[in-house]
Design a protein around this motif. Structure first.
Motif, short mmCIF file in Angstrom:
data_model
loop_
_atom_site.label_atom_id
_atom_site.label_comp_id
_atom_site.label_asym_id
_atom_site.label_seq_id
_atom_site.Cartn_x
_atom_site.Cartn_y
_atom_site.Cartn_z
N TRP A 105 -76.86 28.66 17.94
CA TRP A 105 -75.82 27.84 18.54
C TRP A 105 -75.73 26.53 17.77
N THR A 107 -73.97 24.04 18.70
CA THR A 107 -73.95 22.97 19.70
C THR A 107 -75.34 22.59 20.18
N ASN A 108 -76.37 23.37 19.82
CA ASN A 108 -77.73 22.97 20.16
C ASN A 108 -78.18 21.73 19.39
N THR A 114 -74.26 20.79 24.02
CA THR A 114 -75.06 21.84 24.66
C THR A 114 -74.77 21.88 26.15
#
Length: 196
Positions: A105, A107-108, A114
């Protein structure tokens, strides 16, 4: 001046401060993302989140994005710019480090993104399914887009660009389309997508 330009209100800085404070309050537990639509256009943000995950655009979460409001700063839309770090290109990363199954991910890499991805997981999965079912996101669609866009570059411009900047293994059609196929498969798995 068009009617749209005449009716457009210039966003106030206080509106942006309101949005930033709200997201910070959501992260600290003082506010809830249940109120997100009072601050931002939810669909714009979810579409953008899907885009940065598909493109693995780590640089588009904080640095390379535009926030826009058409109502003077109450509701914010989001869009990208400066797409130099997308689709497997991340400065100082090796090709092995940017593989779709390795990078995970995107977005992590940012707590606020997140939080949005996790809170709106069902909405994101539903939109991903819609885009996949309607062939908006597919390796074939992206392949056609790449071919259409690269077809607009003249041979002279391409030669001048390579002469000025050089090239590398990540700057090839083969790397790009293989990477895109892997990224789509990775996100299909993450969002539980199965072709209908």
């Amino acid at each position: 001046m068009t009617p749209t330009q005449r009716n457009r209100k210039k966003p106030k800085e206080t509106g942006l401060e309101r949005l930033v404070s709200y997201i910070a309050d959501c992260q600290s537990g003082k506010a809830s993302l249940a109120d997100f639509e009072s601050y931002a256009n939810k669909q714009s943000w979810l579409d953008y989140l899907l885009f940065i995950e598909l493109a693995a655009s780590q640089d588009s979460m904080i640095n390379n994005l535009f926030l826009e409001s058409w109502d003077g700063g109450s509701i914010w839309h989001i869009m990208a710019y400066d797409m130099d770090e997308t689709f497997g290109i991340i400065w100082n990363y090796t090709p092995a480090q940017v593989q779709p199954g390795v990078i995970g991910w995107i977005t992590n890499y940012n707590a606020a993104w997140t939080m949005l991805r996790e809170y709106f997981a069902d909405d994101l999965a539903a939109k991903w399914k819609y885009l996949r079912d309607n062939n908006v996101i597919s390796s074939d669609t992206l392949d056609k887009t790449i071919r259409r866009l690269t077809g607009t570059i003249s041979t002279d411009d391409f030669t001048a660009d390579v002469t000025a900047w050089g090239t590398n293994s990540l700057s090839t059609y083969g790397f790009l389309i293989t990477w895109i196929q892997g990224r789509i498969a990775r996100l299909d798995e993450q969002w539980g997508y199965n072709a209908s």
